[in-house]
Design an enzyme around this catalytic site. Structure first.
Site, PDB file in Angstrom:
ATOM      1  CG  ASP A 152      -0.378  -0.036   2.520  1.00 42.07           C
ATOM      2  OD1 ASP A 152       0.859  -0.163   2.607  1.00 42.07           O
ATOM      3  OD2 ASP A 152      -1.116   0.067   3.521  1.00 42.07           O
ATOM      4  CB  SER A 153       4.573   1.708  -0.206  1.00 35.67           C
ATOM      5  OG  SER A 153       4.745   0.569  -1.033  1.00 35.67           O
ATOM      6  CG  ASP A 175       0.638  -4.039   2.170  1.00 37.16           C
ATOM      7  OD1 ASP A 175       0.874  -4.930   3.007  1.00 37.16           O
ATOM      8  OD2 ASP A 175       1.427  -3.109   1.924  1.00 37.16           O
ATOM      9  CE  LYS A 179       3.556  -5.874   3.845  1.00 36.14           C
ATOM     10  NZ  LYS A 179       3.096  -4.678   4.570  1.00 36.14           N
ATOM     11  CD  GLU A 237       0.887  -1.252   7.933  1.00 35.69           C
ATOM     12  OE1 GLU A 237       0.568  -0.411   8.808  1.00 35.69           O
ATOM     13  OE2 GLU A 237       1.324  -0.931   6.804  1.00 35.69           O
ATOM     14  CD  GLU A 261       8.152   0.010   7.183  1.00 35.09           C
ATOM     15  OE1 GLU A 261       7.178  -0.706   6.908  1.00 35.09           O
ATOM     16  OE2 GLU A 261       8.352   1.126   6.656  1.00 35.09           O
TER      17      GLU A 261
HETATM   18  O1  KIV Z   1       3.638  -1.083   1.584  1.00 39.57           O
HETATM   19  C1  KIV Z   1       4.810  -1.469   1.527  1.00 39.57           C
HETATM   20  O2  KIV Z   1       5.537  -1.235   0.546  1.00 39.57           O
HETATM   21  C2  KIV Z   1       5.349  -2.207   2.667  1.00 39.57           C
HETATM   22  C3  KIV Z   1       6.825  -2.443   2.703  1.00 39.57           C
HETATM   23  C4  KIV Z   1       7.523  -1.215   3.140  1.00 39.57           C
HETATM   24  C5  KIV Z   1       7.175  -3.604   3.545  1.00 39.57           C
HETATM   25  O3  KIV Z   1       4.619  -2.566   3.536  1.00 39.57           O
END
Ligand code: KIV
Length: 287
Positions: free
Chosen positions: A45-46, A84, A114, A116, A183
């Protein structure tokens, strides 16, 4: 090369063979990473920051993730595609998480999701893994909580905070997570967590002792004019190449150097003859 699965991750940890992961958000970048032999591609989600230009990942929606996951999974033959779950698509209840993770798999082609968080989301992780959805955890600096954390700051800096991280990691492992992203935490803490866990850790700004590493594509490739975090290594300077190429293109168009003969299509001679006739002045017929 055989496809990477979550079993590959566990085997790599056992064999002390480092796991490589990088983010990708579109077809061409995923195709290039996959062809290069990366183990896993994270549709992170970056993308809210590096692709959409937001200052946080908070505005990213499930629809955005599905859209980008589709492009990445279409391009990927070998690597494991992890997607994510964005902000507030899994925090409300385990049912909400199962529903949305299923959409990421069904529509987006995700092979794992993934999430958090630590102990507080362990029941959700358990529900997902019971439903047959592979889960990667993510603890330490969790960008979706940037406002609660008070900024993008190093986590786990005290022995007490490190103990909490270890408890979070154990809770995620017990809930069935197959790997955990660590992280921006001190290397010593990441080393302890990595040693204590049976599942692999994937570090970003967490030192060299994690079982694997992950980087954000745009940061690693120098494909940005924005700030790049200190823990990142820039492997190439795509931004410089793109700026130089664009300036050459602009100059070529202005000077007439582009398009050249090799980029230009021409009519067949008989069609050209007809065209020329069309150009001839028409003689008006007397009335
Ligand atoms: O969203 C993302 O790119 C991430 C990485 C920084 C692990 O969660």
């Amino acid at each position: 090369m055989r496809s990477v699965t979550i079993r590959t991750f566990l085997k790599k940890k056992e064999q002390n063979d480092k796991i490589t992961m990088m983010t990708a958000y579109d077809y061409p970048s995923a195709q290039l990473l996959d062809e290069s032999g990366i183990d896993a591609i994270l549709v992170g989600d970056s993308l809210g920051m590096v692709v959409q230009g937001n200052t946080t990942t908070v505005p990213v929606t499930l629809e955005h993730m599905i859209y980008h996951a589709q492009m990445v999974s279409r391009a990927t033959q070998r690597a494991l595609v992890v997607v994510d779950m964005p902000f507030m698509t899994y925090q409300e209840s385990p049912q909400q998480a199962v529903h949305n993770a299923a959409e990421l798999m069904r529509q987006g082609g995700a092979q794992a999701v993934k999430l958090e968080g630590g102990t507080e989301i362990a029941p959700t992780v358990a529900r997902l893994t019971e439903a047959g959805i592979p889960v990667m955890g993510h603890i330490g600096l969790t960008p979706q909580s940037v406002h609660a954390l008070g900024g993008y700051t190093v986590q786990g800096r005290t022995a007490k905070a490190a103990q909490r991280l270890l408890e979070d990691a154990f809770a995620l492992q017990a809930a069935g997570a197959f790997a955990i992203v660590l992280e921006v935490i001190p290397a010593e803490v990441a080393q302890v967590v990595t040693r204590k866990l049976q599942i692999p850790t994937i570090g970003i700004g967490a030192g060299p002792d994690c079982d694997g590493q992950v980087l954000v594509f745009h940061d690693a490739m120098g494909y940005t004019s924005s700030y790049v975090p200190k823990h990142n290594r820039v492997y190439t300077q795509l931004a410089d190449s793109i700026r130089t190429a664009t300036q050459s293109y602009i100059a070529d168009v202005h000077t007439g150097n582009f398009p050249g003969q090799e980029h230009t299509l021409h009519l067949a001679p008989e069609e050209l003859e007809l065209l020329r006739r069309l150009e001839e002045p028409t003689t008006s017929t007397p009335t």
